[in-house]
Design an enzyme around this catalytic site. Sequence first.
Site, PDB file in Angstrom:
ATOM      1  N   ARG A  34     -25.343 -14.892  71.421  1.00 26.27           N
ATOM      2  CA  ARG A  34     -24.826 -15.946  70.546  1.00 26.27           C
ATOM      3  C   ARG A  34     -24.879 -17.335  71.191  1.00 26.27           C
ATOM      4  O   ARG A  34     -24.214 -18.259  70.728  1.00 26.27           O
ATOM      5  CB  ARG A  34     -23.379 -15.644  70.171  1.00 26.27           C
ATOM      6  CG  ARG A  34     -23.147 -14.293  69.523  1.00 26.27           C
ATOM      7  CD  ARG A  34     -21.941 -14.352  68.614  1.00 26.27           C
ATOM      8  NE  ARG A  34     -21.337 -13.064  68.323  1.00 26.27           N
ATOM      9  CZ  ARG A  34     -21.883 -12.105  67.587  1.00 26.27           C
ATOM     10  NH1 ARG A  34     -23.100 -12.275  67.082  1.00 26.27           N
ATOM     11  NH2 ARG A  34     -21.242 -10.976  67.366  1.00 26.27           N
ATOM     12  N   CYS A  74     -24.018 -14.219  63.438  1.00 26.66           N
ATOM     13  CA  CYS A  74     -22.981 -14.864  62.629  1.00 26.66           C
ATOM     14  C   CYS A  74     -23.536 -15.664  61.456  1.00 26.66           C
ATOM     15  O   CYS A  74     -22.787 -16.364  60.762  1.00 26.66           O
ATOM     16  CB  CYS A  74     -22.109 -15.747  63.515  1.00 26.66           C
ATOM     17  SG  CYS A  74     -21.341 -14.833  64.868  1.00 26.66           S
ATOM     18  N   LYS A 129     -15.215 -22.644  70.650  1.00 26.76           N
ATOM     19  CA  LYS A 129     -15.419 -21.204  70.849  1.00 26.76           C
ATOM     20  C   LYS A 129     -16.623 -21.011  71.749  1.00 26.76           C
ATOM     21  O   LYS A 129     -17.745 -21.375  71.402  1.00 26.76           O
ATOM     22  CB  LYS A 129     -15.640 -20.517  69.504  1.00 26.76           C
ATOM     23  CG  LYS A 129     -15.938 -19.029  69.660  1.00 26.76           C
ATOM     24  CD  LYS A 129     -16.052 -18.324  68.327  1.00 26.76           C
ATOM     25  CE  LYS A 129     -16.433 -16.863  68.545  1.00 26.76           C
ATOM     26  NZ  LYS A 129     -16.520 -16.119  67.290  1.00 26.76           N
ATOM     27  N   LYS A 152     -11.075 -20.768  72.357  1.00 31.47           N
ATOM     28  CA  LYS A 152     -11.329 -19.338  72.537  1.00 31.47           C
ATOM     29  C   LYS A 152     -12.435 -19.130  73.547  1.00 31.47           C
ATOM     30  O   LYS A 152     -13.479 -19.754  73.384  1.00 31.47           O
ATOM     31  CB  LYS A 152     -11.728 -18.773  71.176  1.00 31.47           C
ATOM     32  CG  LYS A 152     -12.013 -17.311  71.168  1.00 31.47           C
ATOM     33  CD  LYS A 152     -12.403 -16.863  69.793  1.00 31.47           C
ATOM     34  CE  LYS A 152     -12.886 -15.442  69.900  1.00 31.47           C
ATOM     35  NZ  LYS A 152     -13.840 -15.099  68.913  1.00 31.47           N
ATOM     36  N   CYS A 194     -20.854 -11.971  61.163  1.00 28.26           N
ATOM     37  CA  CYS A 194     -21.358 -10.999  62.145  1.00 28.26           C
ATOM     38  C   CYS A 194     -20.858  -9.577  61.929  1.00 28.26           C
ATOM     39  O   CYS A 194     -21.532  -8.623  62.299  1.00 28.26           O
ATOM     40  CB  CYS A 194     -21.073 -11.457  63.567  1.00 28.26           C
ATOM     41  SG  CYS A 194     -19.328 -11.546  63.963  1.00 28.26           S
ATOM     42  N   ARG A 238     -16.253  -6.476  70.048  1.00 33.83           N
ATOM     43  CA  ARG A 238     -17.483  -6.096  69.350  1.00 33.83           C
ATOM     44  C   ARG A 238     -17.534  -4.599  69.116  1.00 33.83           C
ATOM     45  O   ARG A 238     -18.166  -4.138  68.165  1.00 33.83           O
ATOM     46  CB  ARG A 238     -18.704  -6.635  70.100  1.00 33.83           C
ATOM     47  CG  ARG A 238     -18.701  -8.162  70.022  1.00 33.83           C
ATOM     48  CD  ARG A 238     -19.892  -8.813  70.673  1.00 33.83           C
ATOM     49  NE  ARG A 238     -19.702 -10.270  70.692  1.00 33.83           N
ATOM     50  CZ  ARG A 238     -20.426 -11.095  71.423  1.00 33.83           C
ATOM     51  NH1 ARG A 238     -21.387 -10.618  72.192  1.00 33.83           N
ATOM     52  NH2 ARG A 238     -20.185 -12.391  71.383  1.00 33.83           N
ATOM     53  N   TYR A 243      -3.545  -9.555  70.961  1.00 31.86           N
ATOM     54  CA  TYR A 243      -3.414  -8.119  70.681  1.00 31.86           C
ATOM     55  C   TYR A 243      -2.113  -7.574  71.268  1.00 31.86           C
ATOM     56  O   TYR A 243      -1.747  -6.441  71.003  1.00 31.86           O
ATOM     57  CB  TYR A 243      -4.641  -7.369  71.226  1.00 31.86           C
ATOM     58  CG  TYR A 243      -5.921  -7.901  70.627  1.00 31.86           C
ATOM     59  CD1 TYR A 243      -6.324  -7.506  69.352  1.00 31.86           C
ATOM     60  CD2 TYR A 243      -6.692  -8.864  71.287  1.00 31.86           C
ATOM     61  CE1 TYR A 243      -7.464  -8.025  68.770  1.00 31.86           C
ATOM     62  CE2 TYR A 243      -7.839  -9.392  70.716  1.00 31.86           C
ATOM     63  CZ  TYR A 243      -8.219  -8.972  69.463  1.00 31.86           C
ATOM     64  OH  TYR A 243      -9.341  -9.511  68.885  1.00 31.86           O
ATOM     65  N   CYS A 270     -16.655 -15.193  58.897  1.00 34.85           N
ATOM     66  CA  CYS A 270     -17.870 -15.098  59.704  1.00 34.85           C
ATOM     67  C   CYS A 270     -18.759 -14.028  59.084  1.00 34.85           C
ATOM     68  O   CYS A 270     -18.302 -13.242  58.259  1.00 34.85           O
ATOM     69  CB  CYS A 270     -17.523 -14.713  61.142  1.00 34.85           C
ATOM     70  SG  CYS A 270     -18.906 -14.971  62.285  1.00 34.85           S
ATOM     71  N   GLU A 280     -16.473 -31.062  69.599  1.00 40.52           N
ATOM     72  CA  GLU A 280     -16.389 -30.019  68.570  1.00 40.52           C
ATOM     73  C   GLU A 280     -15.054 -30.120  67.821  1.00 40.52           C
ATOM     74  O   GLU A 280     -15.004 -30.001  66.599  1.00 40.52           O
ATOM     75  CB  GLU A 280     -16.504 -28.626  69.207  1.00 40.52           C
ATOM     76  CG  GLU A 280     -17.923 -28.192  69.540  1.00 40.52           C
ATOM     77  CD  GLU A 280     -18.675 -27.674  68.308  1.00 40.52           C
ATOM     78  OE1 GLU A 280     -18.165 -27.818  67.188  1.00 40.52           O
ATOM     79  OE2 GLU A 280     -19.784 -27.137  68.490  1.00 40.52           O
TER      80      GLU A 280
HETATM   81  C1  PBG Z   1     -16.620 -13.194  65.111  1.00 40.72           C
HETATM   82  C2  PBG Z   1     -15.536 -13.149  66.114  1.00 40.72           C
HETATM   83  C3  PBG Z   1     -15.556 -12.687  67.436  1.00 40.72           C
HETATM   84  C4  PBG Z   1     -14.249 -12.756  67.905  1.00 40.72           C
HETATM   85  C5  PBG Z   1     -13.485 -13.298  66.890  1.00 40.72           C
HETATM   86  N1  PBG Z   1     -14.291 -13.559  65.798  1.00 40.72           N
HETATM   87  C6  PBG Z   1     -16.651 -12.109  68.223  1.00 40.72           C
HETATM   88  C7  PBG Z   1     -17.820 -12.889  68.584  1.00 40.72           C
HETATM   89  O1  PBG Z   1     -17.924 -14.082  68.338  1.00 40.72           O
HETATM   90  O2  PBG Z   1     -18.717 -12.258  69.124  1.00 40.72           O
HETATM   91  C8  PBG Z   1     -13.781 -12.305  69.261  1.00 40.72           C
HETATM   92  C9  PBG Z   1     -12.341 -11.908  69.365  1.00 40.72           C
HETATM   93  C10 PBG Z   1     -11.979 -11.160  70.568  1.00 40.72           C
HETATM   94  O3  PBG Z   1     -12.754 -10.953  71.515  1.00 40.72           O
HETATM   95  O4  PBG Z   1     -10.818 -10.735  70.610  1.00 40.72           O
HETATM   96  N2  PBG Z   1     -17.552 -14.197  65.275  1.00 40.72           N
END
Ligand code: PBG
Length: 324
Positions: free
Chosen positions: A217, A130, A195, A248, A122, A205, A313, A120, A233
């Site tokens: 986003r 992103c 996502k 996600k 971002c 973030r 995590y 990505c 998707e």
């Molecule tokens: C990057 C990304 C994000 C997460 C994983 N890859 C953040 C977003 O899309 O803003 C989030 C992971 C998490 O909250 O644990 N695009």
Amino acid sequence: MYYPAYRPRRLRKNENLRRMVRETSLSVDDLIYPLFVAPGKNFKKEISSMPGNYQMSIDLIVEEAKEVRSLGIPAILLFGIPEKKDEVGSEAYDENGIVQRAIRAIKKEVPDLIVITDVCLCEYTSHGHCGIVRDGEVLNDITLELLAKEAITHAEAGADMVAPSDMMDGRVAAIRSGLDENGFQDIPIMAYSAKQASAFYGPFREAAESTPQFGDRRAYQMDAANILEALREVELDIEEGADIVMVKPALSCLDLIHAIKKEFGYPTAAYNVSGEFSMVKAAAEKGWLDEKRVTLEILTGIKRAGADIIITYHAKDVARWLQG
Ligand code: PBG
């Protein structure tokens, strides 16, 4: 006197009986542990909204990878915090970028740990979006080329799998053909397929220093209200060559996980995201919830919904709890 013929309680009498009829079991095999690599040496900074998680420099990430491996967790998911961010996220696809260097260091010391990389922009762009931004808009097609480049540099550095999380249209196809053209036909893609634009990413973030500097986003990540679109998707990503599809966040999307697994039968991953982790941590710190029991219950629920793989995590804790 009435005697029920079938008494479900008969099989709940003791733990051995419960074990025999348990339908879902959580295993360390299911887990992926996310890690955040940052510049410097001997650098370790706790992410305040994610207790027990750190930004770490490469030398310490390697040690962390060894620990993850020794706990039996099969894979890590690597995120990078670059030295410098710019408009086009240059360090994302630099062969000597932070993630590329971290991959090389980890694969050298812990070769049998599966290293998956987040693909990505971002974390690398000054605006925190992103993709490439022009006139306040995130441009799809020119971003694809950069994402493919990013994935190729990860593979060249030794990544075992790439995980695009940007939500640009067509990125799985772009990455697949980029990898194939460079001799990486056997590197799988775990696509963040469904996502959502979710408030649960807040703590991440902070961890990745990737908060968008303007707007949000929602023009590229999915609307959380949609399940039919999530199925589309996933279908697109599979057509484009995804090997593993991901949902996600996880906890608020159990129906999506279930529907996607049932419809496609592909290896399905669920991302138990930062906000889901932080909620449990915060409540546990206040003494309001039992962290271990709640976490195992949530992850078992995610698995029962249909997930084969859970990115969490809590992975190291779970590995220890399951051993104990
Ligand atoms: C990057 C990304 C994000 C997460 C994983 N890859 C953040 C977003 O899309 O803003 C989030 C992971 C998490 O909250 O644990 N695009």
